[in-house]
Design a protein around this motif. Structure first.
Motif, PDB file in Angstrom:
ATOM      1  N   PHE A   1       0.842  -1.203   0.000  1.00  0.00           N
ATOM      2  CA  PHE A   1       0.000   0.000   0.000  1.00  0.00           C
ATOM      3  C   PHE A   1       0.882   1.260   0.000  1.00  0.00           C
ATOM      4  O   PHE A   1       0.680   2.176  -0.799  1.00  0.00           O
ATOM      5  N   GLY A   2       1.865   1.289   0.893  1.00  0.00           N
ATOM      6  CA  GLY A   2       2.741   2.464   1.030  1.00  0.00           C
ATOM      7  C   GLY A   2       3.550   2.728  -0.241  1.00  0.00           C
ATOM      8  O   GLY A   2       3.739   3.884  -0.630  1.00  0.00           O
ATOM      9  N   GLU A   3       3.995   1.662  -0.871  1.00  0.00           N
ATOM     10  CA  GLU A   3       4.793   1.819  -2.105  1.00  0.00           C
ATOM     11  C   GLU A   3       3.961   2.482  -3.204  1.00  0.00           C
ATOM     12  O   GLU A   3       4.437   3.376  -3.902  1.00  0.00           O
ATOM     13  N   ILE A   4       2.704   2.047  -3.305  1.00  0.00           N
ATOM     14  CA  ILE A   4       1.830   2.628  -4.332  1.00  0.00           C
ATOM     15  C   ILE A   4       1.534   4.094  -3.991  1.00  0.00           C
ATOM     16  O   ILE A   4       1.530   4.959  -4.871  1.00  0.00           O
ATOM     17  N   ALA A   5       1.314   4.344  -2.692  1.00  0.00           N
ATOM     18  CA  ALA A   5       1.010   5.719  -2.268  1.00  0.00           C
ATOM     19  C   ALA A   5       2.158   6.662  -2.631  1.00  0.00           C
ATOM     20  O   ALA A   5       1.930   7.783  -3.087  1.00  0.00           O
ATOM     21  N   VAL A   6       3.389   6.196  -2.463  1.00  0.00           N
ATOM     22  CA  VAL A   6       4.555   7.025  -2.806  1.00  0.00           C
ATOM     23  C   VAL A   6       4.617   7.214  -4.316  1.00  0.00           C
ATOM     24  O   VAL A   6       4.836   8.326  -4.816  1.00  0.00           O
ATOM     25  N   GLU A   7       4.354   6.120  -5.036  1.00  0.00           N
ATOM     26  CA  GLU A   7       4.408   6.197  -6.496  1.00  0.00           C
ATOM     27  C   GLU A   7       3.360   7.176  -7.040  1.00  0.00           C
ATOM     28  O   GLU A   7       3.604   7.867  -8.021  1.00  0.00           O
ATOM     29  N   LEU A   8       2.222   7.244  -6.357  1.00  0.00           N
ATOM     30  CA  LEU A   8       1.154   8.154  -6.800  1.00  0.00           C
ATOM     31  C   LEU A   8       1.329   9.574  -6.246  1.00  0.00           C
ATOM     32  O   LEU A   8       0.483  10.441  -6.480  1.00  0.00           O
ATOM     33  N   ASN A   9       2.413   9.762  -5.484  1.00  0.00           N
ATOM     34  CA  ASN A   9       2.705  11.082  -4.885  1.00  0.00           C
ATOM     35  C   ASN A   9       1.640  11.570  -3.913  1.00  0.00           C
ATOM     36  O   ASN A   9       1.409  12.775  -3.789  1.00  0.00           O
ATOM     37  N   VAL A  10       0.966  10.634  -3.244  1.00  0.00           N
ATOM     38  CA  VAL A  10      -0.010  11.067  -2.229  1.00  0.00           C
ATOM     39  C   VAL A  10       0.575  10.939  -0.827  1.00  0.00           C
ATOM     40  O   VAL A  10       0.014  11.452   0.132  1.00  0.00           O
ATOM     41  N   LEU A  11       1.692  10.225  -0.705  1.00  0.00           N
ATOM     42  CA  LEU A  11       2.424  10.151   0.571  1.00  0.00           C
ATOM     43  C   LEU A  11       3.911  10.303   0.267  1.00  0.00           C
ATOM     44  O   LEU A  11       4.368   9.883  -0.809  1.00  0.00           O
ATOM     45  N   THR A  12       4.645  10.852   1.241  1.00  0.00           N
ATOM     46  CA  THR A  12       6.103  10.897   1.086  1.00  0.00           C
ATOM     47  C   THR A  12       6.678   9.636   1.729  1.00  0.00           C
ATOM     48  O   THR A  12       6.006   8.973   2.538  1.00  0.00           O
ATOM     49  N   GLN A  13       7.917   9.321   1.411  1.00  0.00           N
ATOM     50  CA  GLN A  13       8.576   8.159   2.009  1.00  0.00           C
ATOM     51  C   GLN A  13       8.638   8.322   3.532  1.00  0.00           C
ATOM     52  O   GLN A  13       8.472   7.358   4.275  1.00  0.00           O
ATOM     53  N   ALA A  14       8.849   9.560   3.986  1.00  0.00           N
ATOM     54  CA  ALA A  14       8.941   9.818   5.436  1.00  0.00           C
ATOM     55  C   ALA A  14       7.601   9.516   6.109  1.00  0.00           C
ATOM     56  O   ALA A  14       7.560   8.933   7.202  1.00  0.00           O
ATOM     57  N   GLU A  15       6.513   9.864   5.442  1.00  0.00           N
ATOM     58  CA  GLU A  15       5.184   9.586   6.014  1.00  0.00           C
ATOM     59  C   GLU A  15       4.921   8.078   6.056  1.00  0.00           C
ATOM     60  O   GLU A  15       4.353   7.572   7.032  1.00  0.00           O
ATOM     61  N   VAL A  16       5.354   7.385   5.012  1.00  0.00           N
ATOM     62  CA  VAL A  16       5.188   5.927   4.987  1.00  0.00           C
ATOM     63  C   VAL A  16       5.934   5.308   6.162  1.00  0.00           C
ATOM     64  O   VAL A  16       5.387   4.470   6.902  1.00  0.00           O
ATOM     65  N   GLU A  17       7.174   5.740   6.354  1.00  0.00           N
ATOM     66  CA  GLU A  17       7.971   5.162   7.453  1.00  0.00           C
ATOM     67  C   GLU A  17       7.373   5.494   8.813  1.00  0.00           C
ATOM     68  O   GLU A  17       7.367   4.661   9.719  1.00  0.00           O
ATOM     69  N   GLU A  18       6.841   6.704   8.949  1.00  0.00           N
ATOM     70  CA  GLU A  18       6.207   7.115  10.220  1.00  0.00           C
ATOM     71  C   GLU A  18       5.013   6.197  10.523  1.00  0.00           C
ATOM     72  O   GLU A  18       4.874   5.685  11.634  1.00  0.00           O
ATOM     73  N   ILE A  19       4.185   5.971   9.499  1.00  0.00           N
ATOM     74  CA  ILE A  19       2.998   5.117   9.703  1.00  0.00           C
ATOM     75  C   ILE A  19       3.413   3.674  10.019  1.00  0.00           C
ATOM     76  O   ILE A  19       2.851   3.036  10.913  1.00  0.00           O
ATOM     77  N   LEU A  20       4.432   3.195   9.310  1.00  0.00           N
ATOM     78  CA  LEU A  20       4.882   1.813   9.565  1.00  0.00           C
ATOM     79  C   LEU A  20       5.377   1.647  10.998  1.00  0.00           C
ATOM     80  O   LEU A  20       5.136   0.627  11.645  1.00  0.00           O
ATOM     81  N   THR A  21       6.061   2.669  11.496  1.00  0.00           N
ATOM     82  CA  THR A  21       6.568   2.605  12.884  1.00  0.00           C
ATOM     83  C   THR A  21       5.402   2.578  13.873  1.00  0.00           C
ATOM     84  O   THR A  21       5.385   1.769  14.807  1.00  0.00           O
TER      85      THR A  21
END
Lengths: 120, 288
Positions: B64-84
């Motif tokens: 999910f996070g990878e697609i969100a980054v690819e679609l530019n709706v989340l940054t990598q930093a936001e993905v990592e924050e949510i995963l943590t």
């Protein structure tokens, strides 16, 4: 008096294995076996066993559908699911939600089957 | 026992009651939020973003996070924050059972030790997969669990032969049985067994020596073996986050023109070496 057990499994070999374990225990007796869910429901109605050992993956009607139907016919039915798919959380929990008393995964140890049946 | 999840292990051992497991699973469901739910609750994504990502996820083997980054709706930093946060909040089934008062910490520790010892037998070992095979980790699981089930169910100790890819039909053998696998992964799992191996497998499942044994009985025994093995594979796949379903095993019949299993598709041939007879596992990636 020995408790009556109905085995529902499409495999003749699996039925033979369960029959041997259950009958050898001295506490239970296999009184019938069905090779799919539809036959299982019919035999449940005619034999009124104390316990049903139910496989999940079977042709025509699978074990979960048969389990639901038997539970709707008799809310006190004691059904134990014995299946290779019992290790999958969704399947196992679904069976328990529908009223299964326990779930045993194949392959199993004979003692596990006897101990679970005794615990019902 | 085979590959399974901890909750079923506890119910089967009568350590907890079925309704206690159901309650604990429900507790987990409410507490272990999905990535998209966290992103929504923090205002990082809109409901429309989530739906767009989920729609893409159905066709792509991406997180999910990878697609969100690819679609530019989340940054990598936001993905990592949510995963943590997701990792910190995660509650395991054992913890949920303790929290609900169905298990004590001591019993949980004891049962986890027993469970880990049992499941360590099913950890995938080192297997060499040729280049060009899709989902090599999945193929390894199929091979490894087949080998372990041969040992566990039929007491047949085998070694791996050389794995290869071929679009040819297999050679004639005593029995060839296939199991269609659908859902998150689509495969046809087929095993080709000699008569001696089929006899051994069937005898061991029934639990007594079979003298001779009709072809029909041996076919039933091999089908049951495939059913058990594939059932355990579905559990392993679920642990890898892939929900798969299996259909009842079917015999592949040899006709004058040979088997019609591969039908020109690309198949992975995994031979197992045993002095007791020959065993071949064939995996065919099924089309949608």
């Amino acid at each position: 008096m020995k408790k009556k057990v109905l085995v529902v499994d499409d495999s003749v070999v699996a039925v033979s294995q369960l029959k041997r374990i259950i009958n050898d225990s001295g506490f239970f007796e296999v009184v019938g076996h069905a090779k799919n869910g539809i036959e299982g429901i019919k035999l449940y109605a005619s034999l009124r066993p104390d316990i049903v050992c139910m496989d999940l993956i079977m042709p025509e009607m699978d074990g979960l559908q048969a389990l639901r139907t038997i539970m709707s016919m008799d809310k006190d039915a004691k059904i134990v699911v014995i299946s290779s798919a019992a290790g999958v959380e969704e399947k196992s929990v679904e069976a328990l939600r529908f009223g299964a008393k326990n779930v045993i995964q194949k392959p199993f140890e004979p003692e596990t089957v006897v101990s679970v049946l005794k615990g019902l | 026992m085979g590959v399974r999840f901890f909750g079923q292990f506890l119910v089967e051992r009568n350590v907890i009651k079925p309704n206690e497991l159901i309650e604990a699973v429900e507790c987990q469901r409410l507490r272990n939020l999905k990535f998209g739910q966290y992103a929504l609750s923090r205002g990082y994504l809109t409901e429309a973003d989530v739906q767009r990502i989920q729609a893409k996820q159905r066709h792509l083997d991406m997180l999910f996070g990878e697609i969100a980054v690819e679609l530019n709706v989340l940054t990598q930093a936001e993905v990592e924050e949510i995963l943590t946060i997701q990792e910190n909040d995660h509650i395991f089934i054992g913890e949920a059972l303790v929290e609900k008062g169905f298990l004590t910490e001591d019993v949980l520790e004891r049962e986890l030790t027993l469970f880990m010892a049992e499941q360590s037998k099913y950890v995938t070992g080192e297997i060499v997969i040729p280049e060009g095979v899709k989902n090599p980790e999945v193929v390894k699981d199929f091979m490894d669990l087949t080998r372990k089930m041969l040992l566990r169910i039929a007491d047949i100790n085998v070694k791996f032969g050389d794995v290869c890819i071929s679009n040819k039909e297999p050679q004639r053998n005593f029995l060839l049985v296939k199991v269609p696998i659908s859902g998150g992964l689509k495969y046809e799992y087929a095993t080709s067994l000699s008569r001696d191996i089929s006899l051994l497998v069937t005898s061991k499942i029934i639990g007594e020596e079979i003298d001779g044994g009709s072809r029909e009985l041996l076919l039933d025994g091999v089908k049951e073996f495939c059913n058990i093995t594939c059932g355990n594979i579905t559990t392993k796949m679920a642990q890898r986050g892939k929900v798969v379903n299996i259909s009842p095993p079917q015999e592949v019949v040899y006709s004058q023109g040979g088997y019609q299993l591969i039908n020109g598709r690309s198949a992975i041939y995994c031979p197992f070496i045993s002095p007791k007879g020959n065993i071949l596992l064939i995996l065919i990636e099924a089309e949608d």
